[in-house]
Design an enzyme around this catalytic site. Sequence first.
Site, PDB file in Angstrom:
ATOM      1  CG  HIS B  36      -1.921   1.011   1.339  1.00  0.00           C
ATOM      2  ND1 HIS B  36      -3.135   0.802   1.950  1.00  0.00           N
ATOM      3  CD2 HIS B  36      -1.971   2.281   0.885  1.00  0.00           C
ATOM      4  CE1 HIS B  36      -3.866   1.890   1.879  1.00  0.00           C
ATOM      5  NE2 HIS B  36      -3.182   2.820   1.238  1.00  0.00           N
ATOM      6  CG  HIS B  38      -1.121   6.871  -1.683  1.00  0.00           C
ATOM      7  ND1 HIS B  38      -2.354   6.747  -2.268  1.00  0.00           N
ATOM      8  CD2 HIS B  38      -1.260   6.383  -0.422  1.00  0.00           C
ATOM      9  CE1 HIS B  38      -3.215   6.224  -1.392  1.00  0.00           C
ATOM     10  NE2 HIS B  38      -2.568   5.992  -0.264  1.00  0.00           N
ATOM     11  CG  LEU B  39       4.269   4.822  -6.370  1.00  0.00           C
ATOM     12  CD1 LEU B  39       4.722   3.824  -7.440  1.00  0.00           C
ATOM     13  CD2 LEU B  39       5.435   5.185  -5.459  1.00  0.00           C
ATOM     14  CG  ASN B  70      -5.331   7.824  -4.018  1.00  0.00           C
ATOM     15  OD1 ASN B  70      -4.326   7.202  -4.354  1.00  0.00           O
ATOM     16  ND2 ASN B  70      -5.410   8.495  -2.890  1.00  0.00           N
ATOM     17  CG  HIS B 155      -9.976   4.261   3.221  1.00  0.00           C
ATOM     18  ND1 HIS B 155      -8.867   5.062   3.266  1.00  0.00           N
ATOM     19  CD2 HIS B 155     -10.919   4.901   3.939  1.00  0.00           C
ATOM     20  CE1 HIS B 155      -9.131   6.147   3.989  1.00  0.00           C
ATOM     21  NE2 HIS B 155     -10.377   6.074   4.400  1.00  0.00           N
ATOM     22  CG  ASP B 283      -1.723   4.890   3.757  1.00  0.00           C
ATOM     23  OD1 ASP B 283      -1.737   5.228   2.558  1.00  0.00           O
ATOM     24  OD2 ASP B 283      -2.579   5.263   4.575  1.00  0.00           O
TER      25      ASP B 283
END
Lengths: 348, 403
Positions: B36, B38-39, B70, B155, B283
Amino acid sequence: MTAAIKSQGPAVKAHSARNGQGHAAAEVDPDGLQPAGLPAPAPGPRRHCLDLDDYSAEEIRQVLDTADAMKEILARPVKKAPGLRGRMVVNCFYEASTRTRVSFEVAAKNLSADVVNFSAGGSSVEKGESLIDTARTLVALGANVIVIRHSMAGAPHVVARNAGAAVINAGDGRHAHPSQALLDLYTIRERLGGLAGLRVAIVGDVLHSRVARSNIHGLTRMGAEVILCGPATLLPVNLQLAGMRFEHDLDAILPQADVVMPLRIQKERAEGGLIPSLREYRQRYGVTTERLRRMRPGALIMHPGPMNPGVEIDPEVATSPQSVIESQVSNGVAIRMALLYLLAGVAV
Amino acid sequence: MLIRNLRNRADVRLEGSEEVVDGRGLVLLPGFVDLHCHLRQPGFEHKETIATGTLAAAAGGFTTVCCMPNTEPTIDTVGTLQHVVEIARQEAVVRVLPIAAVTRARRGAELSDMAELAAAGAVAFSDDGSPVASSSMMRHALEYANSFGRVVIDHCEDPALTKGGAMHEGQVSERLGLPGWPAAGEEVMVARDVALAAQTGARVHIAHVSSAGSVQVIRDAKRRGIRVTSEVTPHHLTLTDEWIERGAYDANCKVNPPLRSEGDQLALIEGLLDGTIDAIATDHAPHAMADKACEFEQAAFGISNIETAFASLMGLVHAGKLPFDLLVDKLTRSPAAVLGLDLPADDWVLVDPDAEWTVDAARLHSRGRNTPLHGHTLRGRVMLTICRGRVVYDALREAAIAS
């Protein structure tokens, strides 16, 4: 703590004179405008007034005593002293306010500060400038003190961390309103002679109230007991601080209280399911004329304003002899003069 | 490459170079797997890119990262997914496994083309950042994805309970006057998802479990044989809501779900120990400075942590709260198993469990400088990361040059 409580005597005029001695700075008064008892600006590390949780009893007492001296200035025909001469105070209001903003403005002007009023409506905030950039701009323009009111908790802390000026929190979200709490402490001390051992009931929407939060810190620090009374949905039930407790039955606690302070209840609270209706709220928590009769003789009625007459307080109660609501407003100026002076005053 | 004198195993020879590395005091582990992160690419390249995010991952010892959808546009079509895969092929230094959205634009109204996305390389599905709010939509997503062997990652947040919430609802939020995000806001959704997994027989994976109540719901579900897996972040294991107060409204401590109480933290560790929680996932949520340099309530949610994850977790090992071998398992085999993957044989990370270093936000490889650990000294350090047999991060050389 016990020692501090014991030393808390009744408010006496002698405070200011006593404090004046030993402060060399206060004895030099080229304009003859400095009140006799005005102490020198606060020594030590305090730069900001963000909340009362980090004020010691001694520090609170210093503010209240300084406000005594300020009241002397307010009693004069010419209400002017040079304590902030050459200093720029910016009132930075991101949220509507009448009494607090005007009170700070009057306080700063009484001390000869240059005052700039700034409200979010007519500024670069509308164009999306960040709080920090705005604060830095104000400092670059010469601000020595930023008095900030904001709808979000912690906004004054962000400014204090990022801008080189003294910051006074004039109310942030539901977090804190230290100058209001100080003026409440001052008013109680003035009327009842002290704070230690008193029982203060704060009634109603404590959950959303910055006034209540700061008062809890200030009152308990000075040795008073705080009763938070309201429906469970409007109390900060997770809060655990020494000297405070929760109650739900106003009628049960009324006869025990030395001070009763109903808080403003907003109509929207009914829409969110926090209370069934204003009618039921008034029935259970309104400070009505009937309830006033059941209070201790000599107990005080306070309200931080603005009021909803007929909801949390009856108009007759607000204007009754027990009510000190007007004194709260006028004492507010003295307290704010004291705060400004202690944080940013020039020794003259 | 020959690595000698290792603490945990015999000398290792890796293909590719003749270099000899002295592994005295060091431990060689399989490359870490992050379920998990976020790139931010496409759409939020000012926060992070696939290039910078995977460099940061390599510096954190991660050789496989699953990136959340997202982005802008959302990864909800094969075209966008292929775009991400292509950038990753060209610019990523570690393996990037994309997760695709459960619903179009993560709006919760229609399912994305899940089977096509799976065929194109989506390893799982999630509307992360938001829950799948409709219970009926969630039910169908679970059933549908299960039919071709993919898991839905939820989530868990009941929007009605968490609306406006900026931090964990508890003593600290009451003191700070910040609107609370109650633990029940997560727990009711975890309970719902467990019920849906039981109903459908499909597996659900609970993202970033943060509360003691959620751990209990998942523990009970596993005991009943319901197919549920879960993950926990390094920050929920090591930080609490008190950090927000200590930092005087430090927005770098603002994260969703929020940092919770010490009791929650202990329950999360307990959950790792007894197997209730399967994996540690970062995360990693990088943000630009402006997203955080503002009022706490306005600040973006998220912590940039992929580079500090291992070291901060080593704090639990050094404190005797978590066995080292279990930590390694929760960072490697176990997260891979959540996705049904085997660990790649040519991904390695060489760590020094005892080396101390001080976090300097300005020196992170990530574009996200939003770490609450800036200035904190951590014990445990990633020294060398090897992905697909290639060195992708080398602190040994940096240290050698420095000395």
